[in-house]
Write a protein that holds these residues in place. Structure first.
Motif, PDB file in Angstrom:
ATOM      1  N   ARG A 158       0.838  -1.202   0.000  1.00  0.00           N
ATOM      2  CA  ARG A 158       0.000   0.000   0.000  1.00  0.00           C
ATOM      3  C   ARG A 158       0.875   1.255   0.000  1.00  0.00           C
ATOM      4  O   ARG A 158       1.878   1.327   0.695  1.00  0.00           O
ATOM      5  N   ILE A 159       0.474   2.243  -0.803  1.00  0.00           N
ATOM      6  CA  ILE A 159       1.200   3.510  -0.860  1.00  0.00           C
ATOM      7  C   ILE A 159       1.032   4.212   0.480  1.00  0.00           C
ATOM      8  O   ILE A 159      -0.093   4.477   0.926  1.00  0.00           O
ATOM      9  N   THR A 160       2.164   4.479   1.108  1.00  0.00           N
ATOM     10  CA  THR A 160       2.148   5.071   2.451  1.00  0.00           C
ATOM     11  C   THR A 160       1.874   6.566   2.379  1.00  0.00           C
ATOM     12  O   THR A 160       2.038   7.206   1.333  1.00  0.00           O
ATOM     13  N   GLU A 161       1.491   7.140   3.499  1.00  0.00           N
ATOM     14  CA  GLU A 161       1.297   8.588   3.597  1.00  0.00           C
ATOM     15  C   GLU A 161       2.611   9.309   3.303  1.00  0.00           C
ATOM     16  O   GLU A 161       2.619  10.373   2.684  1.00  0.00           O
ATOM     17  N   GLU A 162       3.720   8.724   3.724  1.00  0.00           N
ATOM     18  CA  GLU A 162       5.041   9.319   3.474  1.00  0.00           C
ATOM     19  C   GLU A 162       5.295   9.464   1.971  1.00  0.00           C
ATOM     20  O   GLU A 162       5.759  10.510   1.504  1.00  0.00           O
ATOM     21  N   ILE A 163       4.973   8.439   1.209  1.00  0.00           N
ATOM     22  CA  ILE A 163       5.173   8.490  -0.240  1.00  0.00           C
ATOM     23  C   ILE A 163       4.157   9.429  -0.878  1.00  0.00           C
ATOM     24  O   ILE A 163       4.508  10.247  -1.733  1.00  0.00           O
ATOM     25  N   SER A 164       2.920   9.348  -0.459  1.00  0.00           N
ATOM     26  CA  SER A 164       1.888  10.225  -0.991  1.00  0.00           C
ATOM     27  C   SER A 164       2.240  11.700  -0.783  1.00  0.00           C
ATOM     28  O   SER A 164       2.101  12.518  -1.692  1.00  0.00           O
ATOM     29  N   ALA A 165       2.761  12.017   0.384  1.00  0.00           N
ATOM     30  CA  ALA A 165       3.113  13.409   0.713  1.00  0.00           C
ATOM     31  C   ALA A 165       4.221  13.946  -0.196  1.00  0.00           C
ATOM     32  O   ALA A 165       4.284  15.150  -0.455  1.00  0.00           O
ATOM     33  N   LEU A 166       5.092  13.065  -0.701  1.00  0.00           N
ATOM     34  CA  LEU A 166       6.165  13.503  -1.576  1.00  0.00           C
ATOM     35  C   LEU A 166       5.639  14.163  -2.852  1.00  0.00           C
ATOM     36  O   LEU A 166       6.286  15.036  -3.424  1.00  0.00           O
ATOM     37  N   PHE A 167       4.464  13.729  -3.295  1.00  0.00           N
ATOM     38  CA  PHE A 167       3.962  14.149  -4.598  1.00  0.00           C
ATOM     39  C   PHE A 167       2.754  15.072  -4.535  1.00  0.00           C
ATOM     40  O   PHE A 167       2.233  15.457  -5.568  1.00  0.00           O
ATOM     41  N   GLN A 168       2.313  15.411  -3.340  1.00  0.00           N
ATOM     42  CA  GLN A 168       1.139  16.293  -3.236  1.00  0.00           C
ATOM     43  C   GLN A 168       1.487  17.702  -3.691  1.00  0.00           C
ATOM     44  O   GLN A 168       2.578  18.203  -3.429  1.00  0.00           O
ATOM     45  N   ALA A 169       0.541  18.307  -4.380  1.00  0.00           N
ATOM     46  CA  ALA A 169       0.729  19.671  -4.877  1.00  0.00           C
ATOM     47  C   ALA A 169       0.888  20.613  -3.695  1.00  0.00           C
ATOM     48  O   ALA A 169       0.191  20.499  -2.676  1.00  0.00           O
ATOM     49  N   GLU A 170       1.815  21.537  -3.846  1.00  0.00           N
ATOM     50  CA  GLU A 170       2.005  22.552  -2.816  1.00  0.00           C
ATOM     51  C   GLU A 170       0.879  23.561  -2.931  1.00  0.00           C
ATOM     52  O   GLU A 170       0.465  23.925  -4.011  1.00  0.00           O
ATOM     53  N   LYS A 171       0.399  24.008  -1.796  1.00  0.00           N
ATOM     54  CA  LYS A 171      -0.733  24.944  -1.810  1.00  0.00           C
ATOM     55  C   LYS A 171      -0.275  26.358  -1.729  1.00  0.00           C
ATOM     56  O   LYS A 171       0.731  26.716  -1.314  1.00  0.00           O
TER      57      LYS A 171
END
Length: 134
Positions: free
Chosen positions: A121-134
């Motif tokens: 499962r894709i972890t929150e740590e990995i997901s956070a790497l690619f989230q758009a900056e607000k």
């Protein structure tokens, strides 16, 4: 989860050209994979890269316009969304001079644990790497 667009630019070399004197379709697919790898490597640290690996489940690719030797190409890629072990990545290949889209692609990737090669499962740590900056 729309991520920021990652860009990479280069000039088309003779080795990319086919018998019809334009970039071979298979080369575009290699570029799609190359820019995904560059994006991953730009975001993930050594620990993450040594723990996880991505594999392709499928590619959907549309060819819009040809590219030729010495064209300057911009590759753009971003993560559209992810769920469970899968991530959907989009890629645009653009002629930098004309700004025409040459290829658009959508790829489904699966995250694997590098040691076991089992989906994880894709972890929150990995997901956070690619989230758009607000």
């Amino acid at each position: 989860m729309k991520s920021n667009i990652f860009e990479y630019q280069f000039t088309v070399t003779k080795s990319a050209i086919d018998d019809m004197n334009h970039v071979n379709n298979v080369v575009y697919l290699q570029w799609v994979q190359n820019v995904a790898k560059k994006h991953w490597e730009s975001k993930a640290n050594d620990v993450i890269r040594n723990t996880y690996v991505w594999v392709v489940l499928n590619h959907f690719i549309e060819y819009h316009n040809p590219a030729f030797e010495d064209d300057i190409i911009t590759l753009q890629t971003w993560i559209d969304h992810h769920k469970g072990v899968k991530s959907e990545r989009h890629t645009k290949i653009i002629n930098s001079k004309s700004n025409k889209t040459l290829v658009s692609a959508k790829t489904t990737w699966c995250l694997l644990h590098k040691e076991t090669l089992r989906p994880i499962r894709i972890t929150e740590e990995i997901s956070a790497l690619f989230q758009a900056e607000k």
